[in-house]
Design a protein around this motif. Structure first.
Motif, mmCIF file in Angstrom:
data_model
loop_
_atom_site.group_PDB
_atom_site.id
_atom_site.type_symbol
_atom_site.label_atom_id
_atom_site.label_comp_id
_atom_site.label_asym_id
_atom_site.label_seq_id
_atom_site.Cartn_x
_atom_site.Cartn_y
_atom_site.Cartn_z
ATOM 1 N N PHE A 20 0.850 -1.194 0.000
ATOM 2 C CA PHE A 20 0.000 0.000 0.000
ATOM 3 C C PHE A 20 0.890 1.250 0.000
ATOM 4 O O PHE A 20 0.965 1.949 1.006
ATOM 5 C CB PHE A 20 -0.910 0.021 1.232
ATOM 6 C CG PHE A 20 -1.969 -1.036 1.230
ATOM 7 C CD1 PHE A 20 -3.208 -0.792 0.652
ATOM 8 C CD2 PHE A 20 -1.746 -2.272 1.815
ATOM 9 C CE1 PHE A 20 -4.202 -1.761 0.655
ATOM 10 C CE2 PHE A 20 -2.736 -3.249 1.827
ATOM 11 C CZ PHE A 20 -3.966 -2.992 1.245
ATOM 12 N N HIS A 25 -6.184 2.411 0.859
ATOM 13 C CA HIS A 25 -7.300 1.973 0.018
ATOM 14 C C HIS A 25 -6.877 1.519 -1.378
ATOM 15 O O HIS A 25 -7.720 1.085 -2.153
ATOM 16 C CB HIS A 25 -8.325 3.103 -0.146
ATOM 17 C CG HIS A 25 -8.793 3.670 1.149
ATOM 18 N ND1 HIS A 25 -9.568 2.969 2.040
ATOM 19 C CD2 HIS A 25 -8.569 4.871 1.723
ATOM 20 C CE1 HIS A 25 -9.807 3.718 3.097
ATOM 21 N NE2 HIS A 25 -9.216 4.870 2.936
ATOM 22 N N THR A 26 -5.585 1.627 -1.690
ATOM 23 C CA THR A 26 -5.109 1.283 -3.029
ATOM 24 C C THR A 26 -4.030 0.215 -2.913
ATOM 25 O O THR A 26 -2.906 0.481 -2.501
ATOM 26 C CB THR A 26 -4.544 2.518 -3.752
ATOM 27 O OG1 THR A 26 -5.520 3.566 -3.707
ATOM 28 C CG2 THR A 26 -4.200 2.190 -5.195
ATOM 29 N N VAL A 28 -1.358 -2.232 -4.383
ATOM 30 C CA VAL A 28 -0.467 -2.226 -5.544
ATOM 31 C C VAL A 28 0.261 -3.567 -5.632
ATOM 32 O O VAL A 28 0.754 -4.084 -4.629
ATOM 33 C CB VAL A 28 0.554 -1.069 -5.439
ATOM 34 C CG1 VAL A 28 1.574 -1.135 -6.561
ATOM 35 C CG2 VAL A 28 -0.175 0.267 -5.441
ATOM 36 N N LEU A 38 -2.816 -2.246 -9.953
ATOM 37 C CA LEU A 38 -3.300 -1.708 -8.687
ATOM 38 C C LEU A 38 -4.807 -1.782 -8.690
ATOM 39 O O LEU A 38 -5.451 -1.770 -9.736
ATOM 40 C CB LEU A 38 -2.797 -0.298 -8.429
ATOM 41 C CG LEU A 38 -3.028 0.796 -9.446
ATOM 42 C CD1 LEU A 38 -4.253 1.603 -9.084
ATOM 43 C CD2 LEU A 38 -1.826 1.715 -9.446
ATOM 44 N N ALA A 40 -8.357 -0.460 -6.449
ATOM 45 C CA ALA A 40 -8.967 0.387 -5.428
ATOM 46 C C ALA A 40 -9.886 -0.486 -4.582
ATOM 47 O O ALA A 40 -10.845 -1.058 -5.106
ATOM 48 C CB ALA A 40 -9.743 1.518 -6.085
ATOM 49 N N ARG A 43 -13.610 1.370 -3.950
ATOM 50 C CA ARG A 43 -14.311 2.030 -5.050
ATOM 51 C C ARG A 43 -15.400 1.104 -5.591
ATOM 52 O O ARG A 43 -15.170 -0.080 -5.805
ATOM 53 C CB ARG A 43 -13.307 2.369 -6.149
ATOM 54 C CG ARG A 43 -13.850 3.335 -7.177
ATOM 55 C CD ARG A 43 -12.737 3.730 -8.123
ATOM 56 N NE ARG A 43 -11.909 4.782 -7.598
ATOM 57 C CZ ARG A 43 -12.189 6.086 -7.703
ATOM 58 N NH1 ARG A 43 -13.291 6.455 -8.294
ATOM 59 N NH2 ARG A 43 -11.366 6.981 -7.234
ATOM 60 N N ASN A 49 -6.333 -0.889 -12.228
ATOM 61 C CA ASN A 49 -5.496 -0.321 -13.279
ATOM 62 C C ASN A 49 -4.448 -1.346 -13.671
ATOM 63 O O ASN A 49 -3.808 -1.948 -12.805
ATOM 64 C CB ASN A 49 -4.790 0.948 -12.798
ATOM 65 C CG ASN A 49 -5.712 2.131 -12.678
ATOM 66 O OD1 ASN A 49 -6.906 2.017 -12.874
ATOM 67 N ND2 ASN A 49 -5.155 3.269 -12.346
ATOM 68 N N THR A 81 -7.907 1.580 -16.950
ATOM 69 C CA THR A 81 -8.729 1.253 -15.794
ATOM 70 C C THR A 81 -9.830 0.324 -16.274
ATOM 71 O O THR A 81 -10.479 0.601 -17.286
ATOM 72 C CB THR A 81 -9.336 2.522 -15.165
ATOM 73 O OG1 THR A 81 -8.270 3.338 -14.672
ATOM 74 C CG2 THR A 81 -10.276 2.179 -14.022
#
Length: 117
Positions: A20, A25-26, A28, A38, A40, A43, A49, A81
Motif C-alpha cells: 500500500f 485503500h489502493t 499495488v 493496482l 482500489a 471504489r 489499473n 482502468t
C-alpha cells in the motif's frame, strides 16, 4: 471478477509482492519491485489499473466502451482502468498477464531468468 479474485490471481504470479504505497485503500502489485497492477479496495463499482501496450490500450477502450477507460490517475498512454464486475474474468486475467509480461520484459535479463522467462 471481484477484488479478492483479482488479488488472488495477481499474487499467484512469480516474483509478485503486494503493498500500500499510496494510501490504505489502493493495493499495488509489483513484480521485482516494478508496479504492474493496482486495485482500489473501496471504489464501487470495483476498478483496477493495468499496464497495457499503447496500441492495444486504445483498441481495448474502443471494444469495451466505458468498461475499459484510460488509466485513472495514471499515464493515459500506458495504463487502462477496468471495471472488474462488468468484464469477463478471462479477459481480466489475460490483461493481468499482459501487464505482468510488459513489466517483466523491461527487467534485466538475469532477473527475467529468475522468473523463468
Amino acid at each position: 471478477m471481484n477484488v479478492e479474485e483479482f488479488r488472488e490471481y495477481c499474487i499467484l504470479k512469480k516474483g509478485v509482492t503486494e503493498e500500500f504505497p499510496f494510501d490504505e485503500h489502493t493495493l499495488v502489485f509489483k513484480v521485482m519491485g516494478k508496479m504492474f497492477a493496482l486495485v482500489a479496495l473501496e471504489r464501487l463499482p470495483s476498478q483496477a489499473n493495468l499496464k497495457c501496450d499503447p496500441e492495444r490500450a486504445i483498441a481495448l477502450r474502443e471494444m469495451h466502451d466505458g468498461n475499459i477507460i484510460p488509466g485513472y490517475h495514471m499515464s493515459k498512454v500506458h495504463w487502462n482502468t477496468l471495471y472488474l464486475e462488468i468484464l469477463s474474468p478471462d479477459l481480466i486475467k489475460e490483461l493481468i498477464d499482459h501487464s505482468y509480461d510488459l513489466v517483466v520484459l523491461k527487467l534485466p535479463k538475469r532477473v527475467q531468468k529468475e522468473l523463468g522467462n
